[in-house]
Design a protein around this motif. Structure first.
Motif, mmCIF file in Angstrom:
data_model
loop_
_atom_site.group_PDB
_atom_site.id
_atom_site.type_symbol
_atom_site.label_atom_id
_atom_site.label_comp_id
_atom_site.label_asym_id
_atom_site.label_seq_id
_atom_site.Cartn_x
_atom_site.Cartn_y
_atom_site.Cartn_z
ATOM 1 N N THR A 121 46.511 46.284 -16.989
ATOM 2 C CA THR A 121 45.060 46.267 -16.887
ATOM 3 C C THR A 121 44.688 45.883 -15.466
ATOM 4 O OG1 THR A 121 45.055 43.983 -17.700
ATOM 5 C CG2 THR A 121 44.660 45.739 -19.319
ATOM 6 N N PHE A 122 43.429 46.135 -15.114
ATOM 7 C CA PHE A 122 42.986 45.945 -13.732
ATOM 8 C C PHE A 122 42.194 44.659 -13.562
ATOM 9 C CE2 PHE A 122 43.299 50.605 -14.313
ATOM 10 C CZ PHE A 122 44.363 50.807 -13.443
ATOM 11 N N PRO A 123 42.315 44.027 -12.398
ATOM 12 C CA PRO A 123 41.587 42.779 -12.150
ATOM 13 C C PRO A 123 40.104 43.041 -11.885
ATOM 14 C CG PRO A 123 42.755 43.443 -10.179
ATOM 15 C CD PRO A 123 43.178 44.399 -11.256
ATOM 16 N N ASP A 124 39.349 41.958 -11.862
ATOM 17 C CA ASP A 124 37.917 42.030 -11.576
ATOM 18 C C ASP A 124 37.731 42.279 -10.082
ATOM 19 O OD1 ASP A 124 35.215 41.754 -11.265
ATOM 20 O OD2 ASP A 124 35.110 39.692 -12.007
ATOM 21 N N GLU A 159 49.000 42.198 -18.663
ATOM 22 C CA GLU A 159 47.592 41.790 -18.645
ATOM 23 C C GLU A 159 47.289 40.993 -17.376
ATOM 24 O OE1 GLU A 159 44.927 42.322 -20.225
ATOM 25 O OE2 GLU A 159 45.451 43.164 -22.176
ATOM 26 N N THR A 160 46.815 41.684 -16.361
ATOM 27 C CA THR A 160 46.491 40.990 -15.113
ATOM 28 C C THR A 160 45.133 40.302 -15.175
ATOM 29 O OG1 THR A 160 45.424 42.896 -14.069
ATOM 30 C CG2 THR A 160 47.819 42.708 -13.839
ATOM 31 N N THR A 161 44.288 40.724 -16.104
ATOM 32 C CA THR A 161 42.975 40.102 -16.226
ATOM 33 C C THR A 161 43.117 38.704 -16.833
ATOM 34 O OG1 THR A 161 42.690 41.176 -18.369
ATOM 35 C CG2 THR A 161 41.762 42.289 -16.471
ATOM 36 N N GLY A 162 42.211 37.827 -16.477
ATOM 37 C CA GLY A 162 42.214 36.489 -17.054
ATOM 38 C C GLY A 162 43.040 35.486 -16.287
ATOM 39 N N HIS A 163 43.743 35.917 -15.239
ATOM 40 C CA HIS A 163 44.545 35.004 -14.424
ATOM 41 C C HIS A 163 43.922 34.927 -13.027
ATOM 42 C CE1 HIS A 163 47.525 34.918 -17.589
ATOM 43 N NE2 HIS A 163 47.598 36.243 -17.560
ATOM 44 N N PRO A 164 43.327 33.797 -12.671
ATOM 45 C CA PRO A 164 42.622 33.696 -11.382
ATOM 46 C C PRO A 164 43.464 34.077 -10.182
ATOM 47 C CG PRO A 164 42.082 31.813 -12.765
ATOM 48 C CD PRO A 164 43.171 32.569 -13.474
ATOM 49 N N VAL A 165 44.764 33.837 -10.238
ATOM 50 C CA VAL A 165 45.604 34.125 -9.066
ATOM 51 C C VAL A 165 45.589 35.609 -8.712
ATOM 52 C CG1 VAL A 165 47.750 34.534 -10.354
ATOM 53 C CG2 VAL A 165 47.843 33.631 -8.010
ATOM 54 N N VAL A 166 45.326 36.463 -9.677
ATOM 55 C CA VAL A 166 45.370 37.902 -9.429
ATOM 56 C C VAL A 166 44.345 38.322 -8.383
ATOM 57 C CG1 VAL A 166 45.041 40.162 -10.510
ATOM 58 C CG2 VAL A 166 46.317 38.403 -11.702
ATOM 59 N N THR A 167 43.247 37.597 -8.278
ATOM 60 C CA THR A 167 42.229 37.937 -7.276
ATOM 61 C C THR A 167 42.243 36.973 -6.100
ATOM 62 O OG1 THR A 167 40.579 36.761 -8.633
ATOM 63 C CG2 THR A 167 40.702 39.156 -8.867
ATOM 64 N N ASP A 168 43.327 36.242 -5.934
ATOM 65 C CA ASP A 168 43.482 35.421 -4.739
ATOM 66 C C ASP A 168 43.660 36.369 -3.551
ATOM 67 O OD1 ASP A 168 44.689 33.882 -2.571
ATOM 68 O OD2 ASP A 168 45.099 32.318 -4.048
ATOM 69 N N PRO A 169 42.824 36.282 -2.517
ATOM 70 C CA PRO A 169 42.917 37.214 -1.386
ATOM 71 C C PRO A 169 44.290 37.249 -0.729
ATOM 72 C CG PRO A 169 40.871 35.962 -1.265
ATOM 73 C CD PRO A 169 41.691 35.345 -2.361
ATOM 74 N N ARG A 206 50.992 31.858 -12.085
ATOM 75 C CA ARG A 206 50.698 30.549 -11.499
ATOM 76 C C ARG A 206 49.923 30.675 -10.202
ATOM 77 N NH1 ARG A 206 56.914 28.529 -12.444
ATOM 78 N NH2 ARG A 206 56.852 28.644 -14.741
ATOM 79 N N PRO A 207 48.981 29.768 -9.956
ATOM 80 C CA PRO A 207 48.179 29.852 -8.732
ATOM 81 C C PRO A 207 48.980 29.508 -7.494
ATOM 82 C CG PRO A 207 47.671 27.839 -9.937
ATOM 83 C CD PRO A 207 48.566 28.650 -10.837
ATOM 84 N N LEU A 208 48.520 29.990 -6.362
ATOM 85 C CA LEU A 208 49.106 29.634 -5.078
ATOM 86 C C LEU A 208 48.614 28.251 -4.663
ATOM 87 C CD1 LEU A 208 48.676 32.994 -3.123
ATOM 88 C CD2 LEU A 208 50.642 32.196 -4.427
ATOM 89 N N PRO A 209 49.269 27.617 -3.690
ATOM 90 C CA PRO A 209 48.790 26.316 -3.214
ATOM 91 C C PRO A 209 47.339 26.397 -2.763
ATOM 92 C CG PRO A 209 50.966 26.779 -2.338
ATOM 93 C CD PRO A 209 50.519 28.027 -3.022
ATOM 94 N N HIS A 210 46.628 25.289 -2.952
ATOM 95 C CA HIS A 210 45.195 25.260 -2.616
ATOM 96 C C HIS A 210 44.966 25.567 -1.145
ATOM 97 C CE1 HIS A 210 40.992 24.114 -2.655
ATOM 98 N NE2 HIS A 210 41.225 23.338 -1.618
ATOM 99 N N GLU A 211 43.915 26.306 -0.882
ATOM 100 C CA GLU A 211 43.520 26.633 0.486
ATOM 101 C C GLU A 211 42.027 26.417 0.614
ATOM 102 O OE1 GLU A 211 44.982 30.130 3.243
ATOM 103 O OE2 GLU A 211 43.395 30.848 1.920
ATOM 104 N N SER A 212 41.583 25.754 1.663
ATOM 105 C CA SER A 212 40.161 25.487 1.850
ATOM 106 C C SER A 212 39.398 26.795 1.969
ATOM 107 C CB SER A 212 39.929 24.644 3.107
ATOM 108 O OG SER A 212 40.575 23.400 2.988
#
Length: 269
Positions: A121-124, A159-169, A206-212
């Protein structure tokens, strides 16, 4: 070949620019991409695996079906991936039922021949491209139809939707339309997980390390640069009836052996 016996001899990938590998490598050194990375994962557990990639950038779902399905069937894959529809989403006239119909036709033909098929599936897109906000409802509609079609034909869905990391730039290339090396690796890991391949797990979520976050000014100026560098040329091609894939053919049309490759998690060899 059942999912409890994940040994494969012939893997064929169908799709557009994402499956071709744009954003991961270049035209000089060669494109890699998530399908190549998945093949490299597979060969570690399936010695003798052969892999073909029929994907061509710019292709609509209809074109993937008409141009790639017959060659794919002729290769008699025991594993196939089918990923298409993003180019359709971005066209003025979009019909989710029509696009899903082409995808389902490919699912049906490949599974009827005995292949295990995977898709995603496709991300937002609006989280990556704020200017694409009108496309949000289209993504939701297409994803729902992909899930339904996949369920009818026993197709595995990443299922790529529903995982915030998928739209991490940081997972995306500068054009925001194609994954970068890290993003392509995450897609490969997601598909491997959906297929329950040995050595796969949900670590891709899993999310990437926090970035400001960037300042508002940097965000606005970044949007303007992106629009001028990538959106403008894309719109120009649409107005002229051109595609980035005009005159191009598949990078790997034949089933060829795959060499095992060990990489770090971020995609650097």
């Amino acid at each position: 070949m059942s999912r409890t016996d994940p040994r494969y001899l012939r893997y064929v990938a169908l799709g557009d620019s994402q499956t071709e590998g744009l954003g991961d490598g270049d035209e000089v050194a060669g494109l890699r991409g998530w399908a190549d990375r998945l093949a490299e994962h597979l060969v570690r557990h399936s010695p003798g695996l052969h892999y073909a990639n029929l994907a061509v950038r710019g292709r609509l779902a209809r074109e993937v079906r008409t141009e790639q399905l017959s060659p794919a069937l002729a290769l008699q894959p025991d594993l196939a991936t089918v990923v298409a529809g993003v180019n359709d989403l971005m066209r003025p006239r979009f019909d989710a039922d029509e696009v899903a119909g082409h995808l389902e036709a490919m699912f049906a033909a490949l599974t009827a021949q005995g292949a295990l098929v995977a898709t995603l599936t496709f991300p937002d897109l609006t989280r990556l491209i704020p200017l694409a906000r009108p496309l949000g409802s289209r993504v939701i509609a297409l994803n729902a139809r992909i899930r339904d079609a996949a369920r009818r034909h026993g197709v595995a869905v990443a299922e790529t939707t529903g995982h915030p990391v998928v739209t991490d730039p940081r997972l995306w290339s500068v054009d925001r339309l194609h994954a970068g090396p890290l993003g392509h690796q995450r897609i490969a890991d997601a598909v491997a997980h959906a297929l329950a391949l040995p050595g796969s797990d949900d670590s891709w979520t899993r999310p990437l390390p926090h970035e400001s976050p960037a300042s508002r000014w940097r965000s606005v100026s970044g949007e303007l640069r992106w629009a001028g560098t990538f959106l403008g040329p894309w719109l120009g091609r649409r107005l002229l009836g051109r595609s980035s894939g005009d005159g191009r053919t598949a990078k790997r049309p034949l089933l060829l052996p795959v060499r095992p490759r060990q990489d770090t998690a971020d995609g650097r060899g």
